[in-house]
Every structure is written in C-alpha cells, then in structure tokens.
Design an enzyme around this catalytic site. Structure first.
Site, PDB file in Angstrom:
ATOM      1  CG  HIS A   1      -0.711   7.047  -0.826  1.00 23.12           C
ATOM      2  ND1 HIS A   1      -1.901   7.236  -1.483  1.00 23.12           N
ATOM      3  CD2 HIS A   1      -1.008   6.387   0.326  1.00 23.12           C
ATOM      4  CE1 HIS A   1      -2.883   6.713  -0.768  1.00 23.12           C
ATOM      5  NE2 HIS A   1      -2.369   6.191   0.332  1.00 23.12           N
TER       6      HIS A   1
ATOM      7  CG  HIS B   1      -4.911   1.969   5.727  1.00 21.45           C
ATOM      8  ND1 HIS B   1      -6.239   2.037   6.091  1.00 21.45           N
ATOM      9  CD2 HIS B   1      -4.819   2.672   4.573  1.00 21.45           C
ATOM     10  CE1 HIS B   1      -6.906   2.744   5.209  1.00 21.45           C
ATOM     11  NE2 HIS B   1      -6.066   3.145   4.275  1.00 21.45           N
TER      12      HIS B   1
ATOM     13  CG  HIS C   1      -1.917   1.098   1.246  1.00 26.02           C
ATOM     14  ND1 HIS C   1      -3.268   0.856   1.346  1.00 26.02           N
ATOM     15  CD2 HIS C   1      -1.792   2.447   1.184  1.00 26.02           C
ATOM     16  CE1 HIS C   1      -3.925   2.009   1.342  1.00 26.02           C
ATOM     17  NE2 HIS C   1      -3.046   2.992   1.237  1.00 26.02           N
TER      18      HIS C   1
ATOM     19  CG  ASP D   1      -1.642   4.729   4.189  1.00 21.68           C
ATOM     20  OD1 ASP D   1      -1.736   5.164   3.032  1.00 21.68           O
ATOM     21  OD2 ASP D   1      -2.406   5.079   5.109  1.00 21.68           O
TER      22      ASP D   1
ATOM     23  CE  LYS E   1      -7.849   1.831  -0.663  1.00 18.45           C
ATOM     24  NZ  LYS E   1      -6.690   2.728  -0.484  1.00 18.45           N
TER      25      LYS E   1
ATOM     26  CG  HIS F   1      -9.722   4.379   3.482  1.00 17.82           C
ATOM     27  ND1 HIS F   1      -8.536   5.097   3.495  1.00 17.82           N
ATOM     28  CD2 HIS F   1     -10.378   4.750   4.614  1.00 17.82           C
ATOM     29  CE1 HIS F   1      -8.491   5.850   4.579  1.00 17.82           C
ATOM     30  NE2 HIS F   1      -9.612   5.657   5.278  1.00 17.82           N
TER      31      HIS F   1
END
Length: 336
Positions: free
Chosen positions: A14, A165, A12, A237, A94, A131
């Site tokens: 970004h 997460h 995960h 994350d 996602k 999420h």
C-alpha cells in the site's frame, strides 16, 4: 555473514496517494518492484485511473522501480479487460469483500455478479488477488472464507488465484490442495500473534487486518516460508496510516513495515538456517509463477546492527507514520 538478494519484490504493498505517498514510497525503493494495491479513495477502478496512479507511483518512488498495478475488482466486460491488460505495468484484479477492510466499501457483495468477469480473466490469463475474509467472528474470518477459495479454485481451474496475506495454518493446507492457488504472507504474520497485539497493553501499531492469529498459525506460516514453499511469496501489506488514526478510538488497521522488511527478513531466515530460501521467498517464486521480469537490482544485507535505531516515526509533507520496530536497532542492516 552477508545475503545478496537479486531484484526483491513486495507482492502486496500500500502506497496510498498524494502527500502520504510522497512520504512512504521512497521507503520501498530497496525493492525492485511491488504489487500496488488499488483501495484508494476513490478506488482505482478504470484503466485511465490505473495508468495515472502508476505515473504518480513512479514519480514518488524516485528511482528505478517496477510498479505492478492492480484494479479494484468491479464487473468488467471483454473489451474493458482487453484494454486494461494492454496497459504497461498491469498485473491483476484485486477483489475485496464489501466493507471488509480499509476503503473496501465498494467491494464485491455477491460473487455471482462476478462470474462473467472471472471467466474472462481465466481465459485471458489475468491473475485474481483476493482479500479472503468473511464478516464473521474476527479470529475465524479467514478460515470461514476458505470455502470461497475452494469454490473459485474448482470452478476456474486455470485462473491464478492469490490468497492475499494469509494468517492461518488452515490456509496453508488449502494452498497444497489446488495448483492454481498461491499466497502472500506478511512480515508481521511471520513474527507476531494476537497476544503481541492485545495480550498486555494494546499496541495499535501492530493492529492489522487480517488480525494476527494463534502461535500455531504463526509457526506454520514461518515453517512454510523457511522451507521454501514454491507458491508462497512475500507481500508486506505495509499499510501506512497517520499516527493520529492509529493512536485513536477506531484504530486504523495496518502495520507499516516497508522501512524494515528486508533487514528483518534476512535476520529471521539466517537465524533459522534458511538464508538460502530467502531469494525464492522475496522474488524467485513470484517471478516463476507470474513470469515477472522486475528491474535488475541487487541488495546486500549484513549481520551487523543498524547504525541508527529505526526512527520513532517518519515525518514529512504534513504526515507522520510510525513503523514496526520503532526506536529499535535491527540486528541486520542493508549495506549502503
């Protein structure tokens, strides 16, 4: 002591885009690959956008690296899903509840509208990454969302669903109820509680969503990771934001852990006598669950302090980002 990890994966990550991606992407290059989040502006919602983004990621990382790409969940038909599934590097969809986190305003507001797509994903073997937070009181959002996970896992028993997460002991209990659930957990949620973020002076660079929880939640997550839970995976994350957006009113949510993740994990697992479980946590479990074959790479970590402290910030391309453990010397280091 040394630990050698084979093809570590970040499940995960970004990387943002444009100048920010040029700055932060090389800092994840010790990983063999990563699942890349799609909540850009605008979000990555079509196969063409995803393939173009994958090419930008490969260029920005600058070394052999396997980007596992995701699409921002929108209702798609069979032909669209088939076309997406055929693209190189596609990993899954996602799902963001609308407005729940950074750049998620276009997310799902009514799960009933997603049912057809979810059924097709189940038939095609396309993973769903979620999420999982409600819009309730901030400390209760994940636990309130567990009923949604339970419903999805029950109605789509062959759909691989990743609880992204996770931050609570309650989420771990749910993980053990359904074989089609798996989960990622971040570095910060193995280490900190809400008290570390806001118990004294506010520490904006530790503020993230889902927010850090209670000590008993942190301890339960750590015990599961150290114990080698087979459906629990590392997902950093790592979420870079410009320093000016973190140290400001309306602080942006996200902890930038990419530069420190592997040395800190090695120290954490070794300190608890669980060094033998780290390979599964950072690669083995994900490879088994998803059939991933990442870039072949080995990374060796040693229990020697880093030669230099973690930079107070990373600056380039007109961007500045502050990492976790800024200014500190880590007790473990990567052998270069």
């Amino acid at each position: 002591m040394e630990i050698t990890l084979h093809s570590p994966l970040d499940m995960h990550l970004h990387l943002r885009d444009a100048e920010m991606m040029k700055l932060v992407a090389p800092l994840s290059s010790d990983f063999a690959g990563a699942v890349i989040m799609p909540n850009l502006v605008p979000p990555v919602t079509t196969p063409d956008m995803m393939e173009a983004y994958r090419q930008r990621v490969l260029e920005a990382v600058g070394c052999s690296f396997t980007p596992l790409m995701t699409l921002f969940f929108t209702p798609l038909g069979e032909k669209e899903l088939e076309a997406t599934r055929a693209l190189p590097g596609f990993f899954g969809m996602k799902l963001y509840p609308a407005g729940i986190t950074t750049n998620s305003e276009g997310g799902v507001s009514n799960l009933a509208e997603a049912e057809t797509t979810l059924r097709l994903m189940e038939e095609m073997g396309i993973p769903l990454l979620v999420h999982g937070e409600s819009h309730g009181f901030v400390m209760d959002r994940e636990e309130e969302f567990l009923a949604v996970y339970r419903d999805l896992a029950t109605r789509y028993p062959k759909l691989r669903i990743s609880m992204e997460h996770i931050t609570t002991a309650a989420a771990l209990r749910l993980l053990d109820e359904f074989p089609n659930l798996c989960a990622t957990v971040t570095l910060q949620h193995l280490l900190i509680t809400l008290d570390d973020v806001a118990g004294g002076q506010l520490k904006p660079h530790l503020f993230c969503k889902p927010i850090a929880k209670r000590p008993q939640d942190r301890d339960a997550l750590l015990a599961a990771a150290l114990g080698g839970h087979p459906r629990l995976m590392f997902g950093s994350d790592s979420a870079p934001h410009p320093r000016c957006r973190k140290e400001a009113c309306g602080c942006a949510a996200g902890v930038f852990t990419a530069p420190v993740a592997l040395p800190v994990l090695a120290e954490l697992f070794a300190r608890h006598g669980a060094a033998d479980k780290l390979q599964g946590f950072v690669s083995g479990n994900a490879c088994k669950l998803y059939g991933i074959r990442p870039t072949e790479r080995s990374v060796t970590l040693r229990d020697e302090p880093s030669a230099m402290p973690v930079p107070s910030s990373y600056r380039s391309y007109g961007c500045e980002v502050v990492p976790m453990f800024a200014g500190e010397r880590l007790p473990w280091s990567i052998v270069r």
